[in-house]
Scaffold this motif. Structure first.
Motif, PDB file in Angstrom:
ATOM      1  N   MET A 140       0.834  -1.202   0.000  1.00  0.00           N
ATOM      2  CA  MET A 140       0.000   0.000   0.000  1.00  0.00           C
ATOM      3  C   MET A 140       0.876   1.261   0.000  1.00  0.00           C
ATOM      4  N   SER A 141       0.235   2.407  -0.227  1.00  0.00           N
ATOM      5  CA  SER A 141       0.953   3.673  -0.153  1.00  0.00           C
ATOM      6  C   SER A 141       1.094   4.078   1.306  1.00  0.00           C
ATOM      7  N   PRO A 142       2.168   4.721   1.651  1.00  0.00           N
ATOM      8  CA  PRO A 142       2.268   5.220   3.021  1.00  0.00           C
ATOM      9  C   PRO A 142       1.250   6.324   3.255  1.00  0.00           C
ATOM     10  N   GLU A 143       0.686   6.372   4.477  1.00  0.00           N
ATOM     11  CA  GLU A 143      -0.316   7.393   4.790  1.00  0.00           C
ATOM     12  C   GLU A 143       0.326   8.775   4.856  1.00  0.00           C
ATOM     13  N   ARG A 144       1.511   8.841   5.417  1.00  0.00           N
ATOM     14  CA  ARG A 144       2.204  10.126   5.594  1.00  0.00           C
ATOM     15  C   ARG A 144       3.649   9.948   5.145  1.00  0.00           C
ATOM     16  N   GLY A 145       4.318  11.054   4.876  1.00  0.00           N
ATOM     17  CA  GLY A 145       5.756  11.013   4.628  1.00  0.00           C
ATOM     18  C   GLY A 145       6.111  10.162   3.429  1.00  0.00           C
ATOM     19  N   ARG A 146       5.408  10.414   2.301  1.00  0.00           N
ATOM     20  CA  ARG A 146       5.653   9.611   1.113  1.00  0.00           C
ATOM     21  C   ARG A 146       7.040   9.931   0.542  1.00  0.00           C
ATOM     22  N   MET A 147       8.075   9.419   1.199  1.00  0.00           N
ATOM     23  CA  MET A 147       9.443   9.664   0.730  1.00  0.00           C
ATOM     24  C   MET A 147      10.174   8.320   0.657  1.00  0.00           C
ATOM     25  N   ARG A 148      11.153   8.246  -0.233  1.00  0.00           N
ATOM     26  CA  ARG A 148      12.003   7.066  -0.308  1.00  0.00           C
ATOM     27  C   ARG A 148      12.819   6.972   0.982  1.00  0.00           C
ATOM     28  N   LEU A 149      12.957   5.753   1.518  1.00  0.00           N
ATOM     29  CA  LEU A 149      13.800   5.558   2.701  1.00  0.00           C
ATOM     30  C   LEU A 149      15.084   4.848   2.289  1.00  0.00           C
ATOM     31  N   ARG A 150      16.203   5.306   2.834  1.00  0.00           N
ATOM     32  CA  ARG A 150      17.505   4.765   2.437  1.00  0.00           C
ATOM     33  C   ARG A 150      17.705   3.301   2.779  1.00  0.00           C
ATOM     34  N   SER A 151      17.182   2.897   3.943  1.00  0.00           N
ATOM     35  CA  SER A 151      17.535   1.563   4.418  1.00  0.00           C
ATOM     36  C   SER A 151      16.449   0.990   5.315  1.00  0.00           C
ATOM     37  N   VAL A 152      15.964  -0.199   4.962  1.00  0.00           N
ATOM     38  CA  VAL A 152      15.000  -0.927   5.788  1.00  0.00           C
ATOM     39  C   VAL A 152      15.448  -2.384   5.795  1.00  0.00           C
ATOM     40  N   GLY A 153      15.565  -2.978   6.950  1.00  0.00           N
ATOM     41  CA  GLY A 153      16.048  -4.356   6.947  1.00  0.00           C
ATOM     42  C   GLY A 153      15.998  -5.024   8.301  1.00  0.00           C
ATOM     43  N   VAL A 154      16.733  -6.119   8.416  1.00  0.00           N
ATOM     44  CA  VAL A 154      16.786  -6.864   9.679  1.00  0.00           C
ATOM     45  C   VAL A 154      18.225  -6.845  10.195  1.00  0.00           C
ATOM     46  N   SER A 155      18.360  -6.822  11.512  1.00  0.00           N
ATOM     47  CA  SER A 155      19.691  -6.772  12.113  1.00  0.00           C
ATOM     48  C   SER A 155      19.771  -7.750  13.280  1.00  0.00           C
ATOM     49  N   GLY A 156      20.986  -8.083  13.652  1.00  0.00           N
ATOM     50  CA  GLY A 156      21.173  -8.979  14.794  1.00  0.00           C
ATOM     51  C   GLY A 156      20.710 -10.388  14.499  1.00  0.00           C
ATOM     52  N   VAL A 202      27.670 -16.182  12.367  1.00  0.00           N
ATOM     53  CA  VAL A 202      27.703 -14.851  11.773  1.00  0.00           C
ATOM     54  C   VAL A 202      26.526 -14.002  12.268  1.00  0.00           C
ATOM     55  N   THR A 203      26.780 -12.730  12.528  1.00  0.00           N
ATOM     56  CA  THR A 203      25.708 -11.756  12.753  1.00  0.00           C
ATOM     57  C   THR A 203      25.516 -10.974  11.462  1.00  0.00           C
ATOM     58  N   PHE A 204      24.315 -11.005  10.928  1.00  0.00           N
ATOM     59  CA  PHE A 204      24.016 -10.302   9.685  1.00  0.00           C
ATOM     60  C   PHE A 204      23.132  -9.070   9.913  1.00  0.00           C
ATOM     61  N   HIS A 205      23.402  -8.052   9.127  1.00  0.00           N
ATOM     62  CA  HIS A 205      22.489  -6.912   8.983  1.00  0.00           C
ATOM     63  C   HIS A 205      22.257  -6.785   7.483  1.00  0.00           C
ATOM     64  N   VAL A 206      21.049  -7.032   7.033  1.00  0.00           N
ATOM     65  CA  VAL A 206      20.760  -6.940   5.595  1.00  0.00           C
ATOM     66  C   VAL A 206      19.625  -5.942   5.395  1.00  0.00           C
ATOM     67  N   SER A 207      19.755  -5.110   4.372  1.00  0.00           N
ATOM     68  CA  SER A 207      18.736  -4.079   4.165  1.00  0.00           C
ATOM     69  C   SER A 207      18.666  -3.677   2.699  1.00  0.00           C
ATOM     70  N   VAL A 208      17.532  -3.082   2.325  1.00  0.00           N
ATOM     71  CA  VAL A 208      17.353  -2.492   0.994  1.00  0.00           C
ATOM     72  C   VAL A 208      16.740  -1.114   1.181  1.00  0.00           C
ATOM     73  N   ASP A 209      16.733  -0.315   0.120  1.00  0.00           N
ATOM     74  CA  ASP A 209      16.005   0.950   0.193  1.00  0.00           C
ATOM     75  C   ASP A 209      14.535   0.693  -0.116  1.00  0.00           C
ATOM     76  N   LEU A 210      13.700   1.679   0.136  1.00  0.00           N
ATOM     77  CA  LEU A 210      12.256   1.503  -0.039  1.00  0.00           C
ATOM     78  C   LEU A 210      11.722   2.703  -0.813  1.00  0.00           C
ATOM     79  N   PRO A 211      11.045   2.467  -1.959  1.00  0.00           N
ATOM     80  CA  PRO A 211      10.566   3.610  -2.746  1.00  0.00           C
ATOM     81  C   PRO A 211       9.441   4.359  -2.029  1.00  0.00           C
ATOM     82  N   SER A 212       9.250   5.602  -2.458  1.00  0.00           N
ATOM     83  CA  SER A 212       8.313   6.488  -1.752  1.00  0.00           C
ATOM     84  C   SER A 212       6.879   5.988  -1.799  1.00  0.00           C
ATOM     85  N   GLU A 213       6.518   5.230  -2.842  1.00  0.00           N
ATOM     86  CA  GLU A 213       5.103   4.861  -2.981  1.00  0.00           C
ATOM     87  C   GLU A 213       4.734   3.572  -2.244  1.00  0.00           C
TER      88      GLU A 213
END
Lengths: 302, 302, 302, 302
Positions: free
Chosen positions: A7-23, A41-52
């Motif tokens: 879905m579209s974000p309700e507020r703050g429709r901006m691209r986010l640099r990094s979203v992921g899982v850590s630890g 191994v301890t992994f932190h993996v993330s991707v960016d997220l488009p504004s929409e």
């Protein structure tokens, strides 16, 4: 049922640099010439997220890790760094809306070392690997990667050694005798943690054991689990014959890299940092630097 | 609406030793002769739970802490230890079903110290306080309490000092000269953490500053934030003139207690422990002991 | 050259309860039916020290660990617990002046688990093992040992569930309808860490996988790395259908032990503790208990 | 006696980016409208080191901290941020060979908050301040600074809420009734840590309490120490009425900043990050972003 993530974000429709899982902890089985090792191994993996888009499909990250890492128990991989690169590429495949994917990994690593062959024992180090995949204009994926290590050793302070020599010579005038010129003097020494990371632009390979050797040769002395009396004296003596500030550890480490790694390309960025847990203070002393192999090579000889 | 906590447990109808909250941080304002201090305290407070009750009313624990601790911003208390005792008693009042209440608290504590008066600076220590309240047969509450401190200092190894002296004397025969008999020799030194806790049976008071002084006198040397060159040599020299194993730190600390604390009753139990973060190893060396003041007094002189 | 450790202490000539090394990391290779695992273990090993001796020969501790642990890369051992027992016995052999030897070990442990067979992934747990060897009057060595595990799962609060139901029923009167009697209600849920340790008097064996299964069955729900949308709903639903205080987790865990471990002797002491990292508070909630299998068996049925 | 620090390095004659002390703890007394607070601060202070100099005079860093921080017990400062700026400037004065000086500070901070006025209690937060001083061509010093805060709150997952609603509606068809359209559904919730840092180009002031308020309004709900039964239901209900991914927390936080901070200049860079300690996983979920106030203002309304 609605796909809430899409879905579209309700507020703050901006691209986010990094979203992921850590630890997230995973056992990675690595094939080495002498056999297979398992790294926790301890992994932190993330991707960016488009504004929409409201959310990133994080369960895919866990699936990728399960496939790329869990499966190594039966199909070992070449190393932590190659696993990170494969994971970074796969993150872009399974997050088609993403243009950037990052993987950061660290793992404890054991090497058998000792003051002598018969006193070898497993010593623990830290491995570091990073991979960053970017989706280019025509879907081409560019990959940046880094490989590194951290080693614990020992430093002896050159400044306190000088002031102690000065002060003790007033108390023991015989110390001024030329025969005692090279007598190692008391000073304070400390547990030192030094980290070295190479950001390598292409597929060149770096052996982590060589990174660890570079670090240990730059500290006042490596340290060992098994030290019988004579060995302990040897390590103490070595450390006091190579007194070093954290500044010295860092410069000696960096200055030695071109000779130790002749094949690493000039465009490789080196990140180095060192921390001494001071024995005469309750706080730590640190130094850090970042430089390219090209710069190190050009400044050599100075 | 049902009171879920007061219901009977569905399974395992047994009394539980300890149910409570941990990791709760609170600012405690303490009145000292020289003014008020604010300690940032970590509390663990708990009570036992009878077999017929499903849950402990944990919101009462947070309320007691809010009343006993938050209110000290306007009404400072005497010390961390007296706050713990008050909290332990109040836990039994508000958990009428409980017969045991425990409070464990630790806080960072700053003292101005230095190699000399003009180089004093705030050094950080840890305060420890515990209180345990028990409801007796006729509702009488017995209180056991403990007060302690931890200090970071420095140790220098006496064994490596001896082996280095032996080895260096072979290389520098002049070291065998009587004039150099007392020349301090190189060894390895380390950051040392030592903890001292008194379990005091009655209302006797112990000053935490005296506990810290006892610890620092038992280490090879205290450590300081501000050390100019000459001071650094002095601290290094002091440490090398008092080389100590962790065993020595512990015994010197314990042997000195009867002299330093003449008024502490014989029934007081002392818990002492010390950890040296070895500079020549990647691991730590530890020693710990538990003994009563009575035993310490009887063994004195040996 | 003098043997400094064997000298008499200068002050405080008293026996010390425990002197040893801590935070030493070693890779232990374990033979399991399905193959070999390598555990990265943190060891704390110590012995007591008689009053007439200045220092404990700590380099022997490192040698024992090197022999007993490093060698398992070529000769795997049965388990962490058997390694600890062997180390404890060997500590008494190589510290002939000691009468007590202790080994405490913990290691990360991976098990493949999932909401369903095809969504299995490595989940991380903690293994615990302890061994304590005592030298008796005629040199006979008695061995006490413990084996344990810690698992992270999820809890859902039964009290907030009740108050939310009450409150929402006023807002949504239809909730009072008998058809919705079993509708799971919102509450707060949290990451929960539960630890279970058995102090086993004889050579009886306990499988750590069984300890982990016991813990996970006592939490509101186990947790998993891979959860696709439907699975996530299933785990949330399971947790909300088994709402539990930390008190409930502990009692359900303890009450279930006699049925799960019929062969564990009555004299076995169980230590159990559980911590919930509250989502509605910034602090944690904890419960702990200690009881024998005999007591658990006698109280069963209540 | 030689000044070892001022000597030339033996090897690697290169400028180092950063040499300093870290992990140094100090009590900073701050004057606030309502009285004085004491913050226990962790400092990392560093300068660069020119290529011709072997060592940085680190004892000066400890002296500066002693003067700038210890003295606040008698002369309170305005805030952590102003103390950092003063320290950064002074580092360049006392390290005349340096051209860059950095100060990073973090401190625990207590604010009285509650679900209602009579249930207020101290809640703990983290303050962050940074200052970077650069010596320009004519000796002019440029100062960059940052101020930030971290708050712990609660999130409730919007995706699991949707899948649970779907699943429960199949089991309880009455849930499809329009009267229950707004009934909050079960989901998983977690402890969330969110950090917000402003890099402010000039002397504009930002109140940390406003940063904390911005963070807490972006989480599903703030959390509190004192929650009686009705309050607990209220917090749970609030959180479930504002279900949020970490992505939502970040975007809601960022989107709200222009309205909350109308006076912060466009050139201010915002760094924001958020971590949820998942209750249904053993690992964490994270999101982070960096953006300027100018970009936030231009994107507003979208």
């Amino acid at each position: 049922m609605r796909d809430i993530h899409a879905m579209s974000p309700e507020r703050g429709r901006m691209r986010l640099r990094s979203v992921g899982v850590s630890g997230i902890r995973k056992p990675l089985t690595v094939q080495r010439p002498e056999g297979t090792h398992t790294l926790a191994v301890t992994f932190h993996v993330s991707v960016d997220l488009p504004s929409e888009r409201k959310g990133s499909d994080l369960s895919r990250n866990a699936e990728i890790l399960a496939e790329a890492v869990d499966e190594t128990t039966t199909r070992p991989v070449e190393g932590l760094e190659s696993a990170c690169s494969a994971i970074a590429r796969e993150l872009l495949v399974r997050h088609p809306y993403a243009t950037e994917a990052s993987v950061e990994a660290s793992a404890e690593y054991f090497l058998r070392k000792g003051v002598s062959e018969e006193k070898r024992s497993f010593e623990d180090y830290t491995l570091i690997a990073e991979a960053h995949a970017s989706r280019g204009p025509e879907g081409l994926v560019a990959l940046a990667r880094a490989v590194g290590a951290e080693a614990v050793g020992m430093t002896a302070c050159p400044c306190a050694m000088e002031t102690c020599r000065d002060r003790l010579t007033r108390e023991f005038p015989m110390l001024a005798s030329p025969e005692l010129k090279d007598l190692p003097m008391i000073t304070h020494n400390q547990r030192n943690h030094t980290r070295l990371v190479f950001e390598i632009p292409d597929a060149s390979d770096v052996e982590v054991d060589d990174l660890i050797a570079a670090i240990e040769s730059a500290q006042s002395s490596p340290t060992y689990a098994i030290l019988k009396r004579g060995d302990e004296a040897q390590v103490v003596l070595d450390a006091h014959r190579h007194p070093k500030f954290v500044e010295d550890v860092l410069r000696d480490l960096l200055a030695g890299l071109p000779g130790r790694f002749p094949d690493v390309p000039d465009a490789t960025t080196v990140r180095a940092s060192t921390v001494s847990e001071e024995s005469i203070h309750k706080f730590n002393v640190e130094a850090s630097h970042q430089v390219t192999f090209g710069e190190l090579r050009r400044s050599r000889g100075r």
